[in-house]
Design an enzyme around this catalytic site. Sequence first.
Site, short mmCIF file in Angstrom:
data_model
loop_
_atom_site.label_atom_id
_atom_site.label_comp_id
_atom_site.label_asym_id
_atom_site.label_seq_id
_atom_site.Cartn_x
_atom_site.Cartn_y
_atom_site.Cartn_z
N ASN A 227 0.99 -1.24 0.05
CA ASN A 227 0.06 0.05 -0.06
C ASN A 227 1.16 1.26 0.06
O ASN A 227 1.44 1.75 0.97
CB ASN A 227 -1.05 0.07 1.15
N THR A 228 1.04 1.73 -1.28
CA THR A 228 2.16 2.79 -1.32
C THR A 228 1.82 3.98 -0.57
O THR A 228 2.80 4.82 0.11
CB THR A 228 2.51 3.10 -2.69
N CYS A 229 0.56 4.38 -0.44
CA CYS A 229 0.24 5.64 0.24
C CYS A 229 0.57 5.70 1.55
O CYS A 229 1.14 6.79 2.09
CB CYS A 229 -1.28 5.88 0.22
N VAL A 230 0.81 4.72 2.19
CA VAL A 230 1.04 4.43 3.81
C VAL A 230 2.50 3.77 3.97
O VAL A 230 2.91 3.53 4.96
CB VAL A 230 0.07 3.86 4.68
#
Length: 262
Positions: A229-232
């Site tokens: 999950n790249t956003c986090v």
Amino acid sequence: NTTTPPPPTPSLAKFLSSLDVLAEQKRSILSDTTLTESQKQEKLDGLNLPGTSAKLEDLCVFFQFTPSSNVYGYTEFDLKPGGQHIPLSLQNIEEYCDLSRSFCLDTGIKRQMEAFKGGFNTVFSLSHVKMFTPQEYRLLLCGEMSPDWSRDDLLEYTEPKFGYTRESTGFLNLVEVLVEMSGAERKNFLQFATGCSSLPPGGLANLNPRLTVVRKEGEGGDSCLPSVNTCVHYLKLPEYSSKQVLRERLLQSTQEKGFHLN
């Protein structure tokens, strides 16, 4: 000058580099005090474009810049007054290289650079930029372009959770794999895990949110790939049977191109 030059192409850069080599050969001949004037001229007449059998004059190149595409709205631009009538030769090769580079990187883009500076100045005063060196400013804008980390950095600034601890074999194997990665592999890993191939100034310590590693459950065993999950900055890592398998699966994942929801 309202002409907008296209960005320099690899072929143009290669051509100018070849001309630089030829110009250096010319200067070497002219500065050779052991040669007579006739011997110098004979050697000059024998010079070809590096890697070819072509004479410079045979190329029919003039003092003009020719864009690589018709989208720029013009077919050529004189590098100096009357450039369309001035052929490139050994006598003026240095001037041609200087004018070509100047047009692509300086005079030809001056109007666009002034517009960029004006826009940038409305967001961040250029007077404040003067306190930084070019290297420091690039670091502020682009972050660490050559990712660097140690085993201690990874242990301190990476968060193992939900199935992993700092003592877990799977997590420690990951740390070892990351330490052993080449520069290109590290950039690919960061792109995969965070969506950006560089680190912020200060490296992993200033990555926000911090890289979190959790255990990925499910079937598949060693054939299962990591996901993110790249956003986090969330790396979901299966428990592999060995460090070698972990390395292979991680590199396989980082080389995949595309966007996936996990």
